[in-house]
Scaffold this motif. Structure first.
Motif, mmCIF file in Angstrom:
data_model
loop_
_atom_site.group_PDB
_atom_site.id
_atom_site.type_symbol
_atom_site.label_atom_id
_atom_site.label_comp_id
_atom_site.label_asym_id
_atom_site.label_seq_id
_atom_site.Cartn_x
_atom_site.Cartn_y
_atom_site.Cartn_z
ATOM 1 N N ASP A 103 0.885 -1.281 0.022
ATOM 2 C CA ASP A 103 -0.006 -0.226 0.241
ATOM 3 C C ASP A 103 0.944 1.266 -0.044
ATOM 4 N N ASP A 104 0.283 2.179 -0.573
ATOM 5 C CA ASP A 104 1.082 3.314 -0.751
ATOM 6 C C ASP A 104 1.743 3.804 0.929
ATOM 7 N N SER A 105 0.545 3.480 1.841
ATOM 8 C CA SER A 105 0.944 4.114 3.068
ATOM 9 C C SER A 105 2.044 3.197 3.869
ATOM 10 N N ASP A 106 2.547 2.013 3.173
ATOM 11 C CA ASP A 106 3.476 1.254 3.760
ATOM 12 C C ASP A 106 5.030 1.891 3.493
ATOM 13 N N LEU A 107 5.072 2.642 2.458
ATOM 14 C CA LEU A 107 6.379 2.996 2.055
ATOM 15 C C LEU A 107 6.930 4.204 3.152
ATOM 16 N N ALA A 108 6.012 4.850 3.774
ATOM 17 C CA ALA A 108 6.501 5.789 4.899
ATOM 18 C C ALA A 108 7.385 4.920 5.864
ATOM 19 N N THR A 109 7.015 3.533 6.268
ATOM 20 C CA THR A 109 7.572 2.839 7.297
ATOM 21 C C THR A 109 9.031 2.190 6.490
ATOM 22 N N LEU A 110 9.120 2.324 5.399
ATOM 23 C CA LEU A 110 10.324 1.533 5.038
ATOM 24 C C LEU A 110 11.399 2.429 4.621
ATOM 25 N N ASP A 111 12.712 1.885 4.671
ATOM 26 C CA ASP A 111 13.924 2.906 4.185
ATOM 27 C C ASP A 111 14.390 2.343 2.850
ATOM 28 N N PRO A 112 14.371 3.218 2.172
ATOM 29 C CA PRO A 112 14.834 2.972 0.608
ATOM 30 C C PRO A 112 16.328 2.256 0.603
ATOM 31 N N ALA A 113 17.134 2.599 1.595
ATOM 32 C CA ALA A 113 18.393 1.986 1.513
ATOM 33 C C ALA A 113 18.509 0.424 1.775
ATOM 34 N N ASP A 114 17.608 0.141 2.425
ATOM 35 C CA ASP A 114 17.381 -1.434 2.602
ATOM 36 C C ASP A 114 16.923 -2.374 1.511
#
Lengths: 591, 340
Positions: free
Chosen positions: A252-263
């Protein structure tokens, strides 16, 4: 044979998956070895003997029945196997059956005759007819003996053998036998479903059976013994086994906020079929197999790709069609699927291609314990060593932050997918540090599909569903406006039977019943005028040209997104909008 | 004497001018002889009706007290003289009270058999063969693909399904007059003793069968039963109810349908039937041909159904045969009694 015939009969009518499972498990539990093993082999398509041609069946019935009566019957039923199964003259001698109305004396007119040929009719007809089928014969003929005989039988003896069997079976038995010997049971059971049913005999799940399957042979006595706790697990000696795949969760678009792009690393999600391509060497011979996501061996359908798998290892990838260096969208691949025979024409027009995502094994080494970031270079090296045009790497998509990735998702052409963009279904996000874990663990892998396409269409026809929905109008044909001979008219563009809530189903069902304009068997035509009708917001994944539909196009995966009770049908979409969507899709743009 | 001088086809159906009566007329007439109470054969609005007591009672149940100007009950085998024509009723084995009607004049006997079956049925008198010169036969299942087999085997199929799916309700569509009661009796014969549930449309006719001394065991109305109670039970309902909102009160129902038509796979599938039960109250192909031959008739008139095949078969046996085109027969079964 009789019990197996009953099972097939019941499966053929049963629409619900869970009920099919129950029926198969019940049969397998209550049937002895090796009979049930041969039944499992039949259900999973694992039997191999020369099949009889429909012409032979026709010839057999022609020798035994009045041609006029046969034609009248065939015309009435419209199905050759069924007509033959029902019309085949009963050869059995009547048996007195217990528990039926006290059969008095009784000659048996009507029995034993061909097509009702009458011997010496007794005047006492009411009690005279034994209605019991030939119990003795039916019990004697087992599926086991049918399969064993067919495996060794010469072609010349087939007609006579077949006739003898048909003589000894009842209607359902004959129907099942004809299906069996002509190949293809077509009772709505996949090999996977049959394996799920056998797994339920014990505490195993279908995946475990799937893993063992390539090492098993019918009638699977060791499999049953293990599942029933009478013996240890059979070993899969297969050097090219299927490995349970790792699956992703939808993002979900809302999941993105909890994820770190570097991972994460990102790559395209291709719109083909997820497969596993496994190669190994045994006894100096090369073995290669292609498995579907559920572990079904689909090698036989893709000999062109199998030839390219000559390096021992296991690739997790996407099966696609590639022409002139360009990956084709799913509807092209579809034309290569579910074909009974693979013709040279099919191979040259629809060349199979494997786009590699991951490497699970390299030679004898199992790589699944490594992190994705470590497996990826191994995969790149493996594909390079393989050096086959038919197998290439699924490229990584570069990004620094989620905005970059959202832009790539919106325009794959510009973000590196180039001419292959029409076959991009979305993006995959894979955590760099995670091992290859079977199943669908939450967190390591995410799929970020492109937004579905959406239109407003008008409900035109409704049909009743099956099983629990059998009393509800739950299958909907919908249309959009197009210029007709006499002004605007609605043309059907698709059919959907899910996407709505239970509550919405009740509402639509009520609407259909109250607004029916005509009935065609199980189908109701529902009012659809500019000022009267129900507008459905329909979401779908893809759109393609189609000669099969009047509208000239076909939707992929359509479902009801929302009910637009508020919208008058006149404001629903027009065919031109769908046509421009196709044009955009073909240019690889999100719409 | 030609048989056409005794019985002939009119707009209302088979007519005996000399005896001033019709047999199973499809529109109101002065005097009607009725073979059985199914609505395509027994209609309301005739002047005088002559039929078995059961047929008269069943017509009264369906159409109300004033279904005919006057009625007269006739017993099986009882000879009646009607204006120089002798008429006798003989068991047809189709449903309770069903009869074949033998019409005799000038030494010529014609039997109008209505609907019949020549297999055992615990709910009605067995079919009696009447030798005759002209036999009028139905042809509902007159194709050699229709062989009904042993109803006991079909009942076993239903009971097996109940064992495999003990938490699901089993709905069995059956015509409310005859089939429903035979089904219940067959279930009892096979040793099934649990209460059997009835759709409202079945109740009065079933109670009438019981009043005629046919034991059907414990019966309950679906009306008022709660969903949980119906799990693992058998309910008999009109075929049309299977796909109606009425069926929503049952837990995950298995749809069964008891009919000779269930021999045809496409028929079962079209109607969303998951458990087709081949149980018929009509003679199958073997039954029709055996009966036609056994009557000794050398002339066969074939009514409603697959006339072509039966007429052809008669030709191959050297019997004179012709189709008798009566509009309106066979409709009770085809429309699944949607109106009840």
């Amino acid at each position: 044979m009789n019990r197996f015939a009953e099972l097939l009969d019941r499966l053929a009518y049963e629409p619900a998956r869970n009920n099919k499972l129950r029926l198969m498990t019940d049969y397998l539990r209550s049937t002895a070895d090796p009979e049930r093993g041969w039944a499992l082999a039949a259900l999973t398509g694992s039997l191999s003997f020369q099949h009889a041609k429909p012409g032979l069946i026709r010839q057999l019935i022609a020798e035994r029945t009045d041609p006029v009566l046969f034609e009248l019957s065939y015309d009435y039923l419209g199905d050759l196997s069924e007509t033959v199964a029902l019309m085949w003259p009963a050869q059995h001698s009547p048996l007195p059956s217990e528990g039926r109305s006290a059969s008095r004396d009784g000659g048996k007119p009507g029995e034993g005759g061909h097509d009702g040929e009458v011997g010496n009719p007794s005047p006492d007809l009411a009690d005279a007819r034994s209605t019991s089928p030939s119990v003795v014969d039916v019990q004697e003929l087992t599926l086991t003996s049918v399969v064993e005989t067919l495996t060794t039988l010469g072609k010349a003896q087939l007609p006579q053998q077949l006739a003898r069997w048909l003589d000894s079976l009842d209607e359902t038995g004959r129907w099942a036998l004809i299906k069996l010997v002509t190949g293809g049971l077509r009772v709505g059971v996949s090999a996977r479903l049959a394996k799920t049913a056998v797994a339920a005999l014990g505490t195993a799940d279908a995946q475990e059976v799937e893993l063992l399957w390539p090492g098993l042979v019918p009638p699977y006595v060791n499999l049953f013994a293990w599942l029933e706790g009478r013996a240890g697990r059979p070993t899969n000696a297969d050097p090219a086994p299927f490995r349970p795949p790792m699956l992703a969760h939808a993002l979900d678009d809302s999941d993105l906020a909890t994820l770190d792009p570097a991972d994460f690393l990102a790559e395209w999600k291709w719109d083909g079929i997820r497969v596993q391509a496994v190669a190994a060497a045994r006894d100096g011979r090369q073995i290669a197999r292609l498995y579907s996501r559920t572990g079904e061996d689909i090698s036989a359908s893709f000999p062109d790709l199998i030839d390219a798998l000559h390096l021992p290892g296991a690739i997790d990838g996407e099966l696609l069609i590639r022409r002139a260096g360009r990956v084709q969208p799913f509807n092209v691949l579809q034309q290569r699927l579910n074909r009974k025979t693979v013709t040279p024409k099919l191979l040259s027009e629809f060349p199979a291609h494997l786009r590699a995502y991951d490497l699970l094994a390299d030679g004898d080494q199992d790589l699944r314990g490594l992190a994705f970031a470590e497996r990826r270079p191994r995969l790149e090296d493996f594909v390079a060593r393989l050096g086959e045009e038919r197998v290439d790497l699924s490229p990584l998509v570069a990004f620094a932050n989620w905005q970059d990735l959202a832009a790539a998702r919106a325009d794959p052409t510009a973000a590196g997918a180039g001419a292959d963009a029409p076959a991009v279904e979305g993006l995959m996000l894979k955590r760099r540090e995670t091992q290859y874990l079977p199943g669908r663990p939450k967190g390591p892998w995410w799929k970020w599909k492109r937004n579905p396409l959406i239109i407003d269409a008008v409900l035109m026809y409704a049909q009743r569903g099956h099983g629990k929905r059998s009393s509800y109008y739950s299958d909907y044909t919908f249309g959009v406006w197009a210029q007709g001979d006499s002004g605007d008219e609605l043309v059907p563009v698709g059919k959907a039977y899910f996407g709505f809530t239970d509550e919405e189903l009740v509402q639509i069902d009520r609407y259909v019943r109250r607004n029916t304009t005509e009935r065609f068997g199980p189908v109701r035509e529902v009012v659809h005028k500019p000022d009267q009708g129900l507008v459905l917001e329909v979401a779908f994944e893809g759109l393609q040209h189609s000669t099969r539909h009047k509208s000239g196009l076909a939707m992929r995966f359509p479902r009801i997104n929302r009910l637009r009770w508020d919208k008058p049908p006149a404001e629903a979409d027009r065919l031109e909008r769908l046509q421009s969507m196709i044009a955009q899709i073909e240019r690889g743009l999100a719409t | 004497m030609r048989p056409e001088n005794i019985l002939a086809l009119t707009l209302a159906g088979i007519c005996c001018k000399r005896g001033s009566f019709h047999i199973d007329p499809t529109r109101p007439v002065e005097r009607a002889l009725i073979t059985h109470a199914h609505s395509d054969h027994a209609r309301a609005g005739h002047g005088a009706v002559l039929a078995t007591q059961e047929t008269l009672d069943l017509m009264r149940l369906r159409y109300g007290e004033n279904f005919a100007g006057s009625t007269q009950a006739v017993r099986y085998g009882e000879a009646l003289a009607l204006d120089g024509v002798t008429v006798t009723f003989h068991p047809a084995g189709h449903v309770l009270g069903s009869a074949q009607i033998a019409v005799e004049a000038d030494g010529l006997r014609i039997v109008a058999s209505g609907d019949y079956k020549n297999v055992a049925d615990p709910t009605c008198a067995p079919f009696a063969l009447v030798r005759c010169d002209v036999f009028i036969t139905e042809a509902t299942f007159a194709l050699p693909v229709f062989r009904h087999g042993d109803p006991g085997g079909e009942i076993a199929k239903l009971l097996h399904s109940l064992a495999v799916f003990p938490e699901r309700a089993h709905l069995v569509g059956a015509y409310s007059l005859g089939k429903a009661q035979r089904l219940i009796a067959l279930l009892r014969q096979s040793g099934y003793t649990n209460p059997i549930y009835l759709h409202g449309a079945m109740e009065s006719i079933t109670r009438y069968y019981e009043s005629r001394g046919i034991a059907l065991g414990a019966l309950r109305a679906v009306r008022g039963a709660d969903k949980a109670e119906l799990a693992g039970t058998i309910t008999i309902c009109p075929p049309s109810a299977l796909n109606e909102p009425w069926a929503r009160r049952f837990p995950d129902p298995v749809n069964a349908f008891a009919s000779g038509w269930m021999r045809v796979r496409a028929r079962a599938r079209q109607q969303g039937v998951a458990l087709p039960l081949v149980i018929s109250d009509h003679a199958d192909w073997d039954g029709l041909t055996a009966t036609v031959a056994a009557t000794g008739a050398n002339e066969i008139w074939v009514t409603h159904g697959q006339e072509d095949a039966l007429v052809h078969w008669c030709g191959t046996r050297g019997l004179k045969a012709c189709p008798l085109d009566i509009a309106g027969y066979g409709e009770e079964e085809d429309n699944g009694e949607a109106t009840e």
